[in-house]
Design an enzyme around this catalytic site. Structure first.
Site, PDB file in Angstrom:
ATOM      1  N   THR A 151       0.862  -1.181   0.000  1.00 54.06           N
ATOM      2  CA  THR A 151       0.000   0.000   0.000  1.00 54.06           C
ATOM      3  C   THR A 151       0.902   1.237   0.000  1.00 54.06           C
ATOM      4  OG1 THR A 151      -0.125   0.397   2.393  1.00 54.06           O
ATOM      5  CG2 THR A 151      -1.574  -1.316   1.503  1.00 54.06           C
ATOM      6  N   CYS A 152       0.296   2.421   0.032  1.00 56.98           N
ATOM      7  CA  CYS A 152       1.114   3.640   0.056  1.00 56.98           C
ATOM      8  C   CYS A 152       1.895   3.767   1.363  1.00 56.98           C
ATOM      9  CB  CYS A 152       0.235   4.869  -0.159  1.00 56.98           C
ATOM     10  SG  CYS A 152      -1.077   5.051   1.060  1.00 56.98           S
ATOM     11  N   ARG A 170       2.867   0.920   3.351  1.00 58.44           N
ATOM     12  CA  ARG A 170       3.618  -0.274   3.759  1.00 58.44           C
ATOM     13  C   ARG A 170       3.852  -1.219   2.581  1.00 58.44           C
ATOM     14  NH1 ARG A 170       1.717  -1.990   8.472  1.00 58.44           N
ATOM     15  NH2 ARG A 170       0.310  -0.218   8.766  1.00 58.44           N
ATOM     16  N   GLU A 182      -8.899   3.118  10.163  1.00 59.21           N
ATOM     17  CA  GLU A 182      -9.247   3.438   8.768  1.00 59.21           C
ATOM     18  C   GLU A 182      -9.667   2.150   8.049  1.00 59.21           C
ATOM     19  OE1 GLU A 182      -7.441   2.591   5.947  1.00 59.21           O
ATOM     20  OE2 GLU A 182      -5.538   1.871   6.732  1.00 59.21           O
ATOM     21  N   PRO A 183     -10.733   2.214   7.229  1.00 63.83           N
ATOM     22  CA  PRO A 183     -11.312   0.996   6.654  1.00 63.83           C
ATOM     23  C   PRO A 183     -10.609   0.462   5.415  1.00 63.83           C
ATOM     24  CG  PRO A 183     -12.639   2.902   6.044  1.00 63.83           C
ATOM     25  CD  PRO A 183     -11.549   3.406   6.946  1.00 63.83           C
ATOM     26  N   GLN A 184      -9.796   1.280   4.733  1.00 65.04           N
ATOM     27  CA  GLN A 184      -9.220   0.862   3.454  1.00 65.04           C
ATOM     28  C   GLN A 184      -8.329  -0.373   3.578  1.00 65.04           C
ATOM     29  OE1 GLN A 184      -9.138   3.967   4.588  1.00 65.04           O
ATOM     30  NE2 GLN A 184     -10.111   5.292   3.058  1.00 65.04           N
ATOM     31  N   GLY A 215     -13.403  25.046  -4.726  1.00 60.81           N
ATOM     32  CA  GLY A 215     -12.008  24.647  -4.600  1.00 60.81           C
ATOM     33  C   GLY A 215     -11.856  23.223  -5.100  1.00 60.81           C
ATOM     34  N   GLY A 230      -8.746  21.292  -4.553  1.00 66.74           N
ATOM     35  CA  GLY A 230      -7.506  20.745  -4.001  1.00 66.74           C
ATOM     36  C   GLY A 230      -7.719  19.405  -3.313  1.00 66.74           C
ATOM     37  N   ALA A 290     -10.734  19.188  -0.877  1.00 67.48           N
ATOM     38  CA  ALA A 290     -11.986  19.126  -1.631  1.00 67.48           C
ATOM     39  C   ALA A 290     -12.175  17.739  -2.237  1.00 67.48           C
ATOM     40  CB  ALA A 290     -11.991  20.184  -2.722  1.00 67.48           C
TER      41      ALA A 290
END
Length: 438
Positions: free
Chosen positions: A49-50, A52, A114-116, A189, A191, A194
């Protein structure tokens, strides 16, 4: 056999190192295959993942497994082996099992609960199963880890409390409106904040998302991602009256939306409430907008209070989750230890069955007048005696399987039923006796 975990994550390595080890979908199969070909590794799965890159597996030689994996990761990342090892963690046995359970339950995540990670964990197992690099032990480990994760989420509610500003904004909107399926949203916005808000709103099933930004191309890009509509910045006030929820996240240095704007909007909407969340710093919505009837304004500090409170509640939930997790780790470790002594138990029972068959054959040769039913009854009686005799030793072995000094007891019993005690020796002795008699 030992379960192991090796890799790096946001706790052990900075993002520039993690980036070098990031494994894309099309590279995963090749890496799984390469690691599974290591002689000391019997099963393997990779979670990337981002935050690990972690490798879980089963080995009979952890040192060799770690050394070979580090070599492969070094070659893959372009990092020198000694440089890479600074950022790696290496775990075996109970510590590895607990780590894997914590990861699946989101207790090791940057944002606890966090659920992801659950989907990512499932995907890692699915990929390994497709590549046939997991078998009995890792399959059970992943199943149990996901069951523990579900149990923790259900009983502690660890994932229910918003811990990001964007998510808190959406949760606040739900509290005010309840069902969001008939609500229009205007994002002012385009970014990162948003985008996160749009993601949460989209998953909550809002009716439509409008996106307005000074750079129209950015508004188009974000709107397309979530099936919404892009609005040119100079047309903003034409769409405000249609919007039930307004989320403001721009880099403007002074308020864009003022009290007089919403007084007019309130008249057009005939008193229908408007929920405004200003997550800009500095604020882009004038504070006195809150004085307008049916207009509810919240800024980033209001949301931060909610987030901080929820973070504390998640930490408390995590303590409760840790206790549940420890119990499940113990259960899995007990199962694994019993699995390790299963070959010994099978060996003892096979030995007993060989003796039974041999002695019954001798007996029936000496008593040819016995009919089939009588022979069957004798066989059943002998089997019952063997089962009674072996019950306590079997329970003893299973009990010792979870003890620290289990190898001592296993080695003794294994020696007792090793080749020097086998049936061939018994037959040879009896043959010699018969030769002497003749």
């Amino acid at each position: 056999m030992e379960i192991f975990a090796v890799g790096l994550n946001y706790k052990t390595a900075p993002v520039d190192v993690r980036e070098k080890l990031a494994i894309s979908e099309d590279q995963l199969s090749g890496l799984l295959k390469k690691i599974s070909e290591i002689n000391s590794i019997y099963e393997v799965s990779i979670l990337s993942t981002c935050n690990r890159v972690e490798i879980y597996g089963v080995t009979d030689d952890p040192d060799d497994a770690f050394n070979r994996i580090v070599q492969i990761l070094s070659s893959y990342s372009g990092l020198q082996k000694n440089e890479l090892e600074k950022y790696l963690f290496k775990l075996t046995g109970r510590e590895a099992i607990k780590h894997i359970f914590k990861v699946s339950a989101s207790l090791d995540s940057m944002v606890i609960g966090e659920p992801q990670i659950v989907c990512q964990f499932k995907d890692a197992f699915t990929k390994a199963r497709e590549e046939k690099t997991v078998r009995h032990i890792l399959t059970r480990l992943f199943d149990k880890a996901l069951n523990v994760s579900k149990k923790i989420r259900t009983s502690t509610g660890i994932s229910k409390r918003a811990v990001s500003i964007s998510y808190a904004a959406v949760e606040l909107a739900k509290k005010i409106f309840g069902d969001l399926s008939d609500k229009n949203v205007l994002l002012l916005g385009a970014g990162e904040m948003a985008e996160l808000a749009a993601r949460h709103l989209s998953s909550s099933g809002v009716k439509h998302i409008f996106v307005s930004n000074r750079t129209f191309e950015k508004a188009v890009q974000l709107a397309e991602e979530f099936g919404g509509s892009a609005i040119r910045f100079d047309k903003l006030f034409e769409f405000l009256p249609e919007s039930d929820i307004v989320i403001v996240s721009t880099g403007a240095k002074e308020p864009i939306l003022r009290k007089e704007h919403f007084e007019e909007i309130n008249r057009i909407r005939k008193g229908d409430p408007v929920f405004i969340i200003d997550i800009s710093v500095p604020r882009n919505v004038a504070e006195d907008v809150n004085d307008v009837d049916n207009v509810y304004l919240y800024n980033i500090d209001d949301l931060k209070v909610v987030v901080d409170k929820n973070l504390e509640e998640r930490k408390l939930a995590a303590l409760s989750a840790e206790m549940m997790l420890d119990e499940e780790v113990h259960k899995f470790e007990h199962w694994l230890n019993q699995l390790k002594v299963a070959p010994l138990i099978t060996k003892i029972r096979n030995y007993a069955d060989e003796i039974r068959e041999y002695q019954l054959e001798k007996l029936f040769n000496q008593m040819p007048y016995l009919n089939e039913k009588e022979r069957e009854n004798i066989d059943l009686a002998v089997r019952a005696i063997i089962n009674k005799l072996l019950h306590r030793p079997t329970m003893y072995i299973k009990d010792k399987a979870s003890k620290e000094n289990k190898d001592f007891y296993v080695d003794i019993l294994d020696e007792m039923f090793s080749s020097k005690w086998d049936l061939r020796k018994l037959k040879e002795k009896e043959k010699k006796k018969n030769v002497k008699k003749d």
